[in-house]
Write a protein that holds these residues in place. Structure first.
Motif: not given
Length: 298
Positions: A256-272
């Motif tokens: 692991r390289l010591p760099w933290d992304p400045p954004f956050t992702l969320w795993t989601q479940l979606a439907w219409r």
């Protein structure tokens, strides 16, 4: 209005093609055309504008479509309740992506395979906007997303977990011995990534573009596994879901390289939005929420 005619109308309205609708419904095209005409006659209005080889919904067709979908979904639910009251059954078209299928979903897939054999899961691999559009059109029943946004027009969604990202390299990479890595420095090294359209790749590229004095380019690989192999071979660094590289980090193949992304992702479940989920689909949603959250919790 006959249910059969509404089902044909819904399919034509979804794919906007009489020919494709006939193929998917396994009807002759003339049958699809005559059914749509019969429905239009019974309603006293045209549902489609015919524009040469193309069609589009009229205002009346647009108004009818959500009702048709609700009626069809309710009929499916009623059929399932009568025919299979004891055991869940039915097919679920699931939009997913490689990282989730391989590293988040195995417990969920195993559960349905062993405990609910009457439910058939049809996994369709797409990402981002393609998954969301397939959900809006009704091609998928539910879809997994990995996105920075948690609200999506035309969709309902359940956030399952935050999805950590990790910047990785081979142990011998020049940045591997650093105590800190800056974003500007990353614009000067070889970068590996999956295809465009993947949320974390696109966000990473956008972030690097804000720092680099020249355009940022990636060596593209078709899959996460291929990307990891390229990184391990010393071809460059890559930003990937932490769950996808946990094994390689543990055995020392990657670091692991010591760099933290400045954004956050969320795993989601979606439907219409507004979709009435049949009981077997509701069961899938409930179990997905439970198992993915359990797996993702520290």
């Amino acid at each position: 209005m006959e249910l059969r005619l509404l089902a044909t109308f819904e399919k034509v309205a979804t794919v906007l093609s009489f020919t494709r609708a006939a193929a998917e419904l396994k009807y002759a095209q003339s049958s699809v055309t005559s059914q749509i005409r019969a429905l239009e006659t019974s309603l006293g209005t045209e549902l489609f504008d015919r524009l040469g080889s193309r069609i589009r919904l009229t205002e009346a067709g647009e108004r009818l479509l959500p009702y048709a979908r609700q009626i069809i979904e309710l009929a499916d639910e009623a059929r399932a309740a009568v025919v299979g009251a004891d055991e869940p059954s039915g097919t679920i078209a699931v939009g997913t992506m490689e990282s989730l299928t391989s590293y988040r979903l195995p417990p969920l897939l195993e559960l349905f395979h062993h405990r609910y054999p009457g439910v058939r899961l049809s996994l369709r691999t797409t990402i981002g906007d393609a998954t969301k559009e397939a959900l809006r059109q009704g091609t998928y029943d539910v879809g997994f997303l990995m996105e920075p946004e948690r609200v999506h027009p035309g969709l309902e969604s359940e956030v399952l977990a935050e999805e950590p990202l990790t910047l990785v390299a081979a142990p011998a990479h020049p940045l591997a011995a650093r105590s800190a890595v800056t974003t500007a420095e990353l614009t000067e090294v070889s970068l590996l990534a999956t295809e465009p359209g993947c949320a974390y790749r696109d966000l990473f590229e956008r972030e690097l573009g804000c720092w680099g004095s020249h355009g940022v380019s990636f060596m593209e690989f078709g899959t996460i596994e291929a990307t990891k192999q390229g990184v391990a071979g010393g071809l460059g660094v890559a930003l990937l879901p932490a769950a996808a590289v946990a094994r390689e980090l543990a055995d020392g193949t990657l670091v692991r390289l010591p760099w933290d992304p400045p954004f956050t992702l969320w795993t989601q479940l979606a439907w219409r939005s507004g979709k009435r989920l049949p009981s077997h689909v509701r069961l899938f949603v409930e179990q997905a929420v439970r198992l993915v959250r359990e797996q993702a919790s520290p």
